[in-house]
Design an enzyme around this catalytic site. Structure first.
Site, PDB file in Angstrom:
ATOM      1  CG  HIS A 169      -0.350   0.250   2.523  1.00 61.37           C
ATOM      2  ND1 HIS A 169      -0.017  -0.763   3.394  1.00 61.37           N
ATOM      3  CD2 HIS A 169       0.005   1.398   3.146  1.00 61.37           C
ATOM      4  CE1 HIS A 169       0.496  -0.252   4.493  1.00 61.37           C
ATOM      5  NE2 HIS A 169       0.536   1.058   4.366  1.00 61.37           N
TER       6      HIS A 169
ATOM      7  CG  ASP B 187       0.091  -4.182   2.824  1.00 65.55           C
ATOM      8  OD1 ASP B 187       0.269  -3.570   1.769  1.00 65.55           O
ATOM      9  OD2 ASP B 187       0.014  -3.617   3.935  1.00 65.55           O
TER      10      ASP B 187
ATOM     11  N   GLY C  47       3.554   6.237   8.022  1.00 67.81           N
ATOM     12  CA  GLY C  47       4.964   6.466   7.714  1.00 67.81           C
ATOM     13  C   GLY C  47       5.841   5.333   8.195  1.00 67.81           C
ATOM     14  CG  ASN C  48       6.339   3.643  12.178  1.00 62.59           C
ATOM     15  OD1 ASN C  48       5.767   4.437  12.920  1.00 62.59           O
ATOM     16  ND2 ASN C  48       7.629   3.357  12.300  1.00 62.59           N
ATOM     17  CB  SER C  49       3.228   1.532   6.195  1.00 63.51           C
ATOM     18  OG  SER C  49       2.088   1.757   6.973  1.00 63.51           O
TER      19      SER C  49
END
Length: 277
Positions: free
Chosen positions: A65, A104, A175-177
Site C-alpha cells: 500500500h 501487502d 509512515g512506519n508502514s
C-alpha cells in the site's frame, strides 16, 4: 575479542535474495545503530513510508500500500561516512520488481551507484518469538526520519482477513508502514503495516514467514509495466461541463421561433402581389 565472539555466535545463511540467521542478543541502542542504515524512507507522489534493504544488490522490502498505483518511487538512505559524519542520500528511479496485495508486500530495486555499499538486515530463521518478548521498530512515522520505538509482542498470531499478524505494543503511525520489526537479537521478525488509531499500543506486523515466502517466490508476483492493471496510477478525467437544463433552453428556443416568424410576416407585407412563395 568481543566482536570476534559475536561473529562466532552468529549463524547467517545467504540465498539469492536475502539472509537468514541467528544473531547474539544486544541492547536495542546497539542494534539500532548496527541496522538503522538498512532502513530507508520510501517516497512517492502521493505519500511516504518505510522499507529495508535485504541484500547488497539493493533489493528493498516495503508494503504494497506504500507504492500502490505508483511508478515514480524514490528512497532516502541514511548512513555515516568513514569519519562518522551522518549522510542523507536520495536515490530516484527505484524499480518495482514484485507486488503482492494479499500479503501487502512489495519488492523494490534501488539503483546502486559506483562503489556504493548497501547495509542489509538479517531475517530471522528461528520464528521463536513469544508473547512478552521485547521488540523494536525503525521507520519514518509522519515523516520523522529514523525513529525507533520499542515494545513487546502482545500476541504472535492475531487474525485479520485470514492472515496471522504479530500484535505488538511498539508505537506505529502513518509512515512506519513497510519498516522492519526486530527482535532483541536484531533479526527481522516482521514488517510493520498497520495500527489502530483509536487505541494506544495496538500495532501489527506481517510475520517473517510470509515475507520469506514472498521473496522466495517473487517471480510469481513480478511487476509488469506494460500491464495496465499492474499498479500504474491513472488520473481521473476532468469533469464535463454541465449542459443547460432543458427547461432553461425552451424559452430561449421559443423566443427565437416567435421573433423569426414575426420578422417573416413583416417582410411579406412589402412583397409584390405576384411574388411567389
Amino acid at each position: 575479542n568481543a566482536a570476534k565472539a559475536a561473529v562466532a555466535k552468529s549463524r547467517i545463511t545467504k540465498n539469492r535474495v536475502y539472509a537468514t540467521g541467528r544473531m547474539p542478543t544486544k541492547p536495542i541502542k546497539e542494534l539500532a545503530r548496527d541496522f538503522g542504515a538498512a532502513v530507508v524512507l520510501v517516497q512517492t507522489p502521493s505519500g511516504l513510508g518505510s522499507g529495508f534493504i535485504v541484500n547488497e544488490r539493493g533489493l528493498c522490502v516495503t508494503n504494497y500500500h506504500v507504492v500502490e498505483k505508483e511508478t515514480r518511487i524514490a528512497v532516502v538512505i541514511f548512513d555515516r561516512d568513514k569519519d562518522g559524519k551522518f549522510t542523507r542520500t536520495r536515490i530516484n528511479k527505484v524499480k518495482i520488481l514484485a507486488l503482492n496485495p494479499f500479503f501487502d508486500l512489495a519488492l523494490l530495486e534501488i539503483p546502486r551507484a559506483k562503489n556504493q555499499v548497501f547495509k542489509t538486515v538479517v531475517i530471522t530463521g528461528a520464528h521463536d518469538h513469544r508473547e512478552g518478548d521485547e521488540v523494536f521498530a525503525i521507520g519514518n512515522p509522519l515523516g520523522l526520519e529514523r525513529s525507533v520505538s520499542r515494545g513487546i509482542v502482545s500476541t504472535r498470531n492475531r487474525n485479520f482477513s485470514g492472515l496471522a499478524y504479530i500484535q505488538m505494543t511498539a508505537q506505529i503511525n502513518p509512515g512506519n508502514s513497510g519498516g522492519p520489526l526486530f527482535n532483541s537479537r536484531g533479526e527481522v521478525i516482521g514488517v510493520t503495516n498497520m495500527g489502530i488509531p483509536a487505541g494506544e499500543g495496538l500495532g501489527f506486523a506481517i510475520p517473517s514467514v510470509y515475507v520469506k515466502h514472498f521473496l522466495d517466490n517473487n517471480d510469481a508476483w513480478a511487476f509488469d509495466k506494460d500491464n495496465p492493471k499492474a499498479g500504474l496510477r491513472y488520473l481521473k478525467p476532468p469533469p464535463k461541463k454541465q449542459k443547460e437544463k432543458r427547461g432553461r433552453d425552451r424559452p430561449r428556443k421559443f423566443a427565437h421561433f416567435y421573433w423569426s416568424k414575426k420578422r417573416r410576416r413583416k417582410q411579406n407585407r412589402f412583397r409584390r402581389p405576384w411574388a411567389s412563395g
